[in-house]
Write an enzyme that holds these catalytic residues in place. Structure first.
Site, PDB file in Angstrom:
ATOM      1  N   SER B  12       0.863  -1.172   0.000  1.00 18.18           N
ATOM      2  CA  SER B  12       0.000   0.000   0.000  1.00 18.18           C
ATOM      3  C   SER B  12       0.904   1.227   0.000  1.00 18.18           C
ATOM      4  CB  SER B  12      -0.938  -0.069   1.205  1.00 18.18           C
ATOM      5  OG  SER B  12      -1.905   0.934   1.146  1.00 18.18           O
ATOM      6  N   HIS B  39      -2.635  -1.075  -3.434  1.00 21.92           N
ATOM      7  CA  HIS B  39      -3.746  -0.143  -3.229  1.00 21.92           C
ATOM      8  C   HIS B  39      -3.414   1.149  -3.950  1.00 21.92           C
ATOM      9  CE1 HIS B  39      -4.421  -2.208   0.921  1.00 21.92           C
ATOM     10  NE2 HIS B  39      -4.862  -2.931  -0.079  1.00 21.92           N
ATOM     11  N   ASP B 132      -4.203  -4.971   5.593  1.00 22.29           N
ATOM     12  CA  ASP B 132      -4.648  -5.820   4.493  1.00 22.29           C
ATOM     13  C   ASP B 132      -3.467  -6.676   4.023  1.00 22.29           C
ATOM     14  OD1 ASP B 132      -6.293  -6.849   2.496  1.00 22.29           O
ATOM     15  OD2 ASP B 132      -5.745  -5.278   1.066  1.00 22.29           O
TER      16      ASP B 132
END
Lengths: 275, 190
Positions: B12, B39, B132
């Protein structure tokens, strides 16, 4: 091989088989990785104590089965999702349909209705709504009930309004709904041109001829053979020179119908060029 | 040494820099697939594939649904869809609810990859500001895969790799400059 989900591969197949035999819903052509995730998610959301209990309820409890279908299928949607696509509908596709005395649109897999209301808004702004009819269908009766209410969370309106503007909208988006506590209720006028009905793309047949069919982000859940079958169903349901619109990651390339379709623009829209 | 079929990399905030650094160092002869889930904002897809393909001789492309996963290819998860791996080693896309506020979710790709590849899988979690991917690492390890986290010391945003180390009992922690060598060593013909 060990399993990472709560529901094993074997259990997925057992449920698919049960649901087909007892309820007549055919999930055999669904992509397994996604289906397995949906089933595992449903199993834990509903706090089932065992697979046997999950299976028993799915088999024997009709109210639960409705909830099962809603949980297994993906119902995430939004208004004017992919503004570039709606821009193209507004500028190119819908104006071309103006030559028809009566415009029939099939929105397959309409879920809770956000796309149907988006299309109705475009038709209204193009002064086509009065002679149009949107057939909005879904496998899932529960989401259709929600769709027919025309009420969406007020909290979403800011992002939908941004989508609407990005898609070429120039009116005040809030003029299309009235705020009611935490819900936005859309104008009845938009809904009058919609027909909501259950339709299962896997097992139901063509029911009319349309000039525009939209089915966005539904085919991604199907395996190739089922995708091809559904595309043939669309082909049978589309008038010559009609348009077929799919999701941004979906295509008719390599399918049996691709030879008689021509791609239109940069979005996932094709036009039927010969019957 | 055991043969690896896929390396899945998740990240991310702060992960793009790492990818740009390590990709040029990865051998073009690797005998497995690389799948990248990062992401990012919607609509930046082609930009990311372009950015990465300038840095490597490996074929870089956005993953298409039902596409067969080939060795020596680098696949990027498209924005705003979950990317899933099927048992027949093809991709599926899924527009279901966000997981950990993310779509694509790293957990989804790690977990379905764990199911499909079992012990022929390596998962690497990079810099990022949420957790995540951590559950996905746990699944990958449970199925016999190798799990890796970026050394938080070298991460722009430490939370994601820290959570991986804390909760997922990763097989190894790697500094950025160690990653390419490690990845090349996973290939039987480096």
């Amino acid at each position: 091989m060990s399993q990472t989900g709560i529901i094993s591969d074997e259990e997925v197949e057992i449920l698919i088989n049960d649901v087909l035999e007892h309820h007549g819903y055919d999930f055999t052509g669904y992509s397994r990785a996604s289906l397995k995730r949906r089933l595992s998610r449903l199993y834990s959301l509903d706090k089932h104590l065992s697979f046997a209990e999950f299976r028993y309820k799915t088999l024997n409890d009709d109210v639960y089965f409705k909830h099962f279908v809603e949980g297994v299928t993906v119902n995430v949607t939004e208004m004017f999702r992919d503004p570039a696509f709606y821009q193209m509908l507004r500028k190119q596709i819908l104006p071309n349909l103006n030559t028809y005395p009566f415009i029939r649109i099939w929105l397959a897999g309409c879920s809770t209705g956000e796309e149907a209301y988006s299309i109705a808004i475009l038709l209204k702004e193009l002064n086509l709504l009065h002679k149009s009819l949107i057939y909005a269908t879904d496998i899932n009766p529960t989401v259709l009930e929600k769709a027919s209410l025309g009420m969406f969370p007020l909290s979403q309106m800011k992002s939908y309004s941004e989508n609407y503007i990005a898609a070429g909208g120039i009116k005040d988006f809030s003029s299309y709904y009235s705020a009611n506590y935490n819900l936005a209720k859309f104008d009845e006028e938009l809904k009058r041109k919609m027909i909501f009905s259950t339709h299962n793309l896997v097992s139901d047949r063509s029911f009319n001829e349309f000039q525009l069919i939209l089915c966005r982000n539904v085919l991604i859940y199907f395996d190739r053979p089922l995708q091809f079958r559904v595309l043939q169903l669309f082909d049978q349901s589309l008038e010559n020179l009609g348009y077929l619109a799919l999701g941004t990651k979906e295509t008719i390339d390599f399918s049996p119908i691709s030879a008689t379709y021509k791609k239109v623009g940069t979005e996932k829209v094709w036009r039927k060029v010969s019957a | 040494m055991r043969k690896i079929d896929a390396l899945v990399i998740g990240g991310s905030a702060g992960s793009l820099d790492v990818l740009l650094k390590i990709l040029p160092e990865i051998s073009p002869n690797i005998d497995f697939s690389i799948i990248i889930v990062v992401h990012r904002k919607q609509g930046m897809d082609s930009l990311l594939s372009d950015l990465l393909s300038y840095r490597t001789e490996l074929k870089v492309k956005e993953a298409d649904e039902k596409e067969k996963i080939l060795k020596g290819h680098v696949y990027i998860a498209p924005s705003d869809y979950h990317l899933l791996i099927e048992k027949d080693f093809t991709f599926s896309l899924d527009y279901s609810e966000k997981i950990n506020y993310s779509r694509p979710s790293i957990d989804v790709t790690f977990q379905t990859a764990a199911d499909a590849y079992g012990d022929r899988l390596v998962c690497l979690l990079l810099s990022g500001s949420n957790a995540d991917g951590v559950n996905g690492l746990i699944s990958a390890k449970k199925n016999g895969g190798i799990t890796l986290a970026q050394d938080p010391e070298s991460a722009q945003v430490t939370y994601m790799p820290e959570q991986a180390i804390l909760r997922a009992n990763v097989s190894a922690v790697l500094k950025i400059e160690e990653m390419a060598n490690y990845i090349n060593s996973l290939s039987l013909n480096p």
